[in-house]
Design an enzyme around this catalytic site. Structure first.
Site, mmCIF file in Angstrom:
data_model
loop_
_atom_site.group_PDB
_atom_site.id
_atom_site.type_symbol
_atom_site.label_atom_id
_atom_site.label_comp_id
_atom_site.label_asym_id
_atom_site.label_seq_id
_atom_site.Cartn_x
_atom_site.Cartn_y
_atom_site.Cartn_z
ATOM 1 N N ASP A 153 0.903 -1.145 0.000
ATOM 2 C CA ASP A 153 0.000 0.000 0.000
ATOM 3 C C ASP A 153 0.941 1.194 0.000
ATOM 4 O O ASP A 153 1.615 1.446 1.007
ATOM 5 C CB ASP A 153 -0.882 0.024 1.252
ATOM 6 N N HIS A 154 1.026 1.900 -1.134
ATOM 7 C CA HIS A 154 2.100 2.884 -1.247
ATOM 8 C C HIS A 154 1.990 4.002 -0.212
ATOM 9 O O HIS A 154 2.960 4.678 0.076
ATOM 10 C CB HIS A 154 2.206 3.442 -2.678
ATOM 11 N N HIS B 103 -5.792 2.739 1.936
ATOM 12 C CA HIS B 103 -5.102 3.910 2.502
ATOM 13 C C HIS B 103 -5.750 4.413 3.798
ATOM 14 O O HIS B 103 -5.076 4.653 4.791
ATOM 15 C CB HIS B 103 -5.091 5.070 1.511
#
Ligand code: NAP
Length: 518
Positions: free
Chosen positions: A203-204, A266
């Site tokens: 999950d960047h 996010h």
């Protein structure tokens, strides 16, 4: 040595001991001719080379279907790097040295012989570690992940290991499934060929400095951590706002919507970092245990709770900065009767000792007035008897804002006296800005994540139970929307902060959203 300095030393030593020495490594990118590789992965690896952060030696092998020679592959990557590098200018000498480590394997993911060629390429390295320590980065359609893992395993490039010393690792891109059953299925396919320790789910957001700083801020500053409980906190707001509409991504978005695209990953990740208990150490499993515990303590919602505490919305035509924005239903590749949500606001309760009775309001949406992500911790107000009573107005309660992007920083808001004879109060801000304090150097999230995966540190990646718990939360809400078309009051004008029901969600509690500004 007193007890607290002993604890500090212990934590510091655990923190440093978690960073393993980085061994020589081969990075194989599946989907090497795609957008992610050109825009993010290669620029990130190049910047790691600039920082001399990559191991010596290293190799990068691209795997994709398109016909390319290694030379034409490198030239295309250089062209993309010139466009997407965060520093814009490319250091030719670093690039030339970096490019020597890049190779290309042309094959179809479903073609067994292609993996044989890949194996030959990997085994041609003279360094033994390059032959065995391999990071497989899966930047293809998620439906292909299981097949890739199976082929790698069959050809002997991926060995499932039960103990700690796993040499091969899989990095898998998002989305990880589209609901709980599909995430479970994908997990089952990967687990067949790799141990959980070998699977790094991206999950960047977790690679962002500001997101990592949430834990640093909370657990290295006694004054704030002491206030981080139901005794002092009135409520928490998390906003992830996007100024853009779906644009050309309508086809993807129709299958996703704000809930799956943003909340499942996010937003719930940020929530877990903001609200989790202190981990016993900074090691990956200790941190991830606490994040999972937090997600498991999010109170399940009944259909009546969902009707009360969840707002969905979809934008219709409007204007942002003088630019006309089409309605979602008029965007390319979007069904003209689509009920997909482009906005969600939720009131969540966390049923644990620390947060009992404290609501967490979270929201995300497209075509909102600004692009900004922030966490706002709103403290309980001071008693309204002295200054507030005198001036006849309610004093602003204190708040702490963790700004994740842009204008990264932290701001504390409190009341101050306006100079002069009158007793007049005004909210003022104390502000920390990353740019002012540390300069403009902000590594891209993918740089940190790639480096951690190469170093085999899973702290910033999502564990199996974490991804499944997040899906369970999201699925329970989405199931209440099935067969329920959007009603008129669920639409919002592009360029506004979502449907009015979003304001009502807080308004009925006597609270209001504090919108981020840029
Ligand atoms: N792009 C982003 O900013 C972004 C952001 C977050 C997550 N992601 C995720 O990252 C992944 C990749 O996204 P992307 O935007 O880079 O996709 P993309 O531009 O469509 O690229 C897909 C890649 O997969 C390869 N591929 C597809 N089928 C293949 C096959 N049968 N055999 C061999 N290679 C095959 C393609 O190679 P050929 O074209 O040569 O066949 C291409 O290199 C997706 O899971 C996406 O959700 C992307």
């Amino acid at each position: 040595m007193n007890e607290s300095s002993h604890l500090d030393e212990l934590l510091a030593s655990r923190a440093s001991s978690t960073r393993r020495a980085i061994d020589p490594c081969t990075v194989v990118i599946f989907g090497a001719s795609g957008d992610l590789t050109a825009r993010k992965l290669i620029p990130a690896l190049y910047h790691l080379a600039v920082e001399r952060a990559l191991p010596t030696p290293y190799r990068i092998i691209g795997f994709a279907r398109r016909e390319k020679t290694p030379d034409s592959f490198r030239s295309e990557l250089l062209e993309a790097l010139r466009k997407y590098s965060r520093t814009r200018t490319v250091d030719e000498s670093v690039w030339n040295a970096f490019a020597k480590n890049i190779d290309y394997c042309q094959a179809d993911i479903s073609e067994a012989a292609g993996y044989g060629r890949l194996k030959q390429m990997i085994q041609s390295a003279s360094d033994e570690k390059l032959r065995n320590n391999i990071l497989f980065y899966l930047a293809t359609n998620p439906s292909q992940f299981g097949e890739i893992a199976e082929h790698l395993s069959q050809v002997g490039l991926l060995t499932k290991c039960e103990d700690g010393g796993c040499l091969q690792r899989l990095v898998v891109e998002k989305p990880f499934g589209h609901d709980l059953p599909s995430a479970q299925q994908l997990n089952a396919e990967l687990i067949r060929h790799a141990h959980e320790n070998q699977i790094f789910r991206i999950d960047h957001y977790l690679g962002k400095e500001t997101v990592q700083n949430i834990l640093t801020f909370r657990f290295s500053n006694g004054i704030f951590e002491n206030l981080w409980t139901r005794d002092s906190v009135d409520h928490v707001q998390i906003t992830v706002a996007e100024k853009l509409g779906v644009g050309s991504r309508g086809g993807y978005y129709e299958e996703s919507g704000a809930m799956r695209d943003m909340i499942q990953n996010h937003v719930l990740q940020v929530l877990s970092l903001v609200a989790m208990e202190p981990p016993v150490s900074l090691e990956a499993e200790a941190v991830r245990d606490e994040k999972v515990k937090l997600l498991k303590s999010v109170r399940p919602m009944t259909p009546a709770d969902i009707a009360r505490n969840v707002v969905r919305g979809q934008y219709f035509a409007g204007e942002i900065d003088g630019e006309t924005r089409p309605a979602y239903r008029s965007e390319p590749k979007v069904n003209a009767k689509s009920n997909v949500e482009t906005f969600v606001a939720l009131k969540l309760w966390i049923d644990n000792w620390r947060w009992s009775g404290v609501p967490f309001y979270v929201r995300t949406g497209k075509n909102l007035p600004v692009s900004a992500s922030e966490v706002r911790v709103q403290f309980k107000p001071a008693p309204n008897i002295l200054y507030g009573a005198k001036s006849g107005v309610r004093l602003d309660p204190n708040s702490l804002t963790l700004r994740l992007q842009p204008d990264e920083g932290i701001a504390l808001r409190f009341n101050g006296k306006v100079p002069g004879a009158a007793t007049k109060l005004q909210p003022v801000r104390m502000q920390f800005s990353y740019d002012t304090e540390f300069g403009a150097y902000t590594p891209e999230a993918y740089e940190r994540l790639l480096l951690e995966a190469i170093a085999a540190d899973a702290t910033l990646f999502i564990r199996r139970d974490e991804v499944e718990t997040a899906w369970a939360i999201v699925d329970s809400i989405r199931s209440a929307w099935t067969d329920k078309p959007l009603t008129n009051r669920e639409f919002y004008l592009a360029g506004t902060w979502g449907p009015t029901a979003s304001d009502d969600l807080l308004g009925t509690d006597g609270r209001e959203w504090k919108h981020p500004t840029v």
